[in-house]
Write an enzyme that holds these catalytic residues in place. Structure first.
Site, short mmCIF file in Angstrom:
data_model
loop_
_atom_site.label_atom_id
_atom_site.label_comp_id
_atom_site.label_asym_id
_atom_site.label_seq_id
_atom_site.Cartn_x
_atom_site.Cartn_y
_atom_site.Cartn_z
N ASP A 7 0.85 -1.19 0.00
CA ASP A 7 0.00 0.00 0.00
C ASP A 7 0.89 1.25 0.00
O ASP A 7 2.07 1.19 0.36
CB ASP A 7 -0.88 -0.05 1.26
CG ASP A 7 -1.66 1.23 1.46
OD1 ASP A 7 -2.39 1.62 0.54
OD2 ASP A 7 -1.53 1.85 2.54
N ASP A 9 -0.28 5.21 0.69
CA ASP A 9 -0.53 6.24 1.70
C ASP A 9 -0.70 5.60 3.08
O ASP A 9 -1.54 4.71 3.25
CB ASP A 9 -1.75 7.08 1.33
CG ASP A 9 -1.59 8.54 1.76
OD1 ASP A 9 -0.74 8.82 2.63
OD2 ASP A 9 -2.32 9.39 1.23
N ASP A 203 -1.73 -0.23 5.96
CA ASP A 203 -2.10 0.33 7.25
C ASP A 203 -3.59 0.27 7.52
O ASP A 203 -4.05 0.74 8.56
CB ASP A 203 -1.64 1.80 7.32
CG ASP A 203 -2.38 2.68 6.32
OD1 ASP A 203 -2.46 2.28 5.13
OD2 ASP A 203 -2.89 3.74 6.71
MG MG Z 1 -3.01 3.18 3.30
#
Ligand code: MG
Length: 264
Positions: A7, A9, A203
């Protein structure tokens, strides 16, 4: 592990700032010849723009390392072979991905409505999308995210626009981006890796960990974005997921990912 789906961001950077170690992490993957894809649900930028954005922060990413939900949506509709006429609600990243696949972007009589985040979304676009879908056009969305974190607070995401269209049409769209298995399947095909040899890193417990687990991959939750040291158990429980690894940083991730090898 053999391959990584990573991933962006909250994992490699936050907004315009590199998360410490992201540059070394990507460099290490290259040196060890570990295949990886940088996967984002964000459909606003082209893959080239995403790579430039990261290069600007010092992360050595190339256009071909990046896989966006816009590219995956274009690939999906290409494989469906149900018509070349596309009505788009979205920004440059989505429009360019569709043009790259040879689709014609039209206002009238489309075969499909493909929708991503569109920061110029308005009542006129909503009306057009609803009429097209009610007239029989297929409905596809790049990603289901309802909210996006930003510096000034949360922003409504593609999924919130999709909710308005779905409410008016009664038609559930095909979801392409994380946590959909569609984008995960495409990514693994590009990497040439089997699910049980792929580690999905991110995240977000719902999109990254949930999507990775649903695709049969191993998962690593990073505590550098949405999930943090103090909230991750709550996030994991709410999403009904159990990440295989939980990491405070990317150096820890690389270390732990290498040791998974011996378990699998
Ligand atoms: Mg993310």
């Amino acid at each position: 592990m053999q391959a990584f789906i990573i991933d962006l961001d909250g994992t490699l950077f936050r907004g315009t700032e590199m998360i410490p170690g992201a540059d070394l992490f990507i460099q290490q993957l290259r040196e060890r010849k570990l295949p990886f894809l940088l996967m984002t649900n964000n459909s606003t930028r082209t893959a080239a723009e995403v790579a430039r954005h990261m290069q600007g922060m010092g992360i050595p990413a190339e256009e071909t390392d990046v896989f966006t939900s816009a590219q995956a949506a274009a690939q999906y509709w290409d494989e469906e072979q149900q018509g070349k006429r596309v009505f788009v609600i979205g920004e440059t990243g989505l429009r360019e991905a569709l043009k790259d696949r040879g689709f014609e972007l039209v206002d009238e009589a489309p075969d499909v409505v493909i929708q991503g985040i569109d920061r110029k979304f308005d009542y006129e676009k909503l009306t057009a999308a609803v009429r097209h879908i009610r007239a029989g056009a297929k409905s596809i969305i790049t990603n289901p995210d309802h909210l996006l974190p930003s510096d000034g607070g949360f922003l409504p995401g593609a999924g919130s626009i999709a909710a308005a269209i779905e409410r008016a049409t009664g038609v559930q769209p095909v979801v392409i981006g994380k946590p959909s298995p569609i984008i995960m399947r495409y990514a693994m095909a590009r990497l040439g890796a089997a699910a049980d040899r792929t580690l999905v890193v991110g995240d977000n417990c719902v999109t990254d960990i949930g999507g990775g687990a649903a695709a049969g991959c191993r998962t690593a939750l990073m505590l550098t974005g949405l999930a943090t040291v103090s909230n991750w158990r709550e996030h994991a429980e709410a999403a009904g997921v159990q990440p295989d690894l939980v990491c405070h940083g990317l150096d820890e991730l690389l270390h732990k990912a290498m040791s998974i090898e011996s378990i699998s």
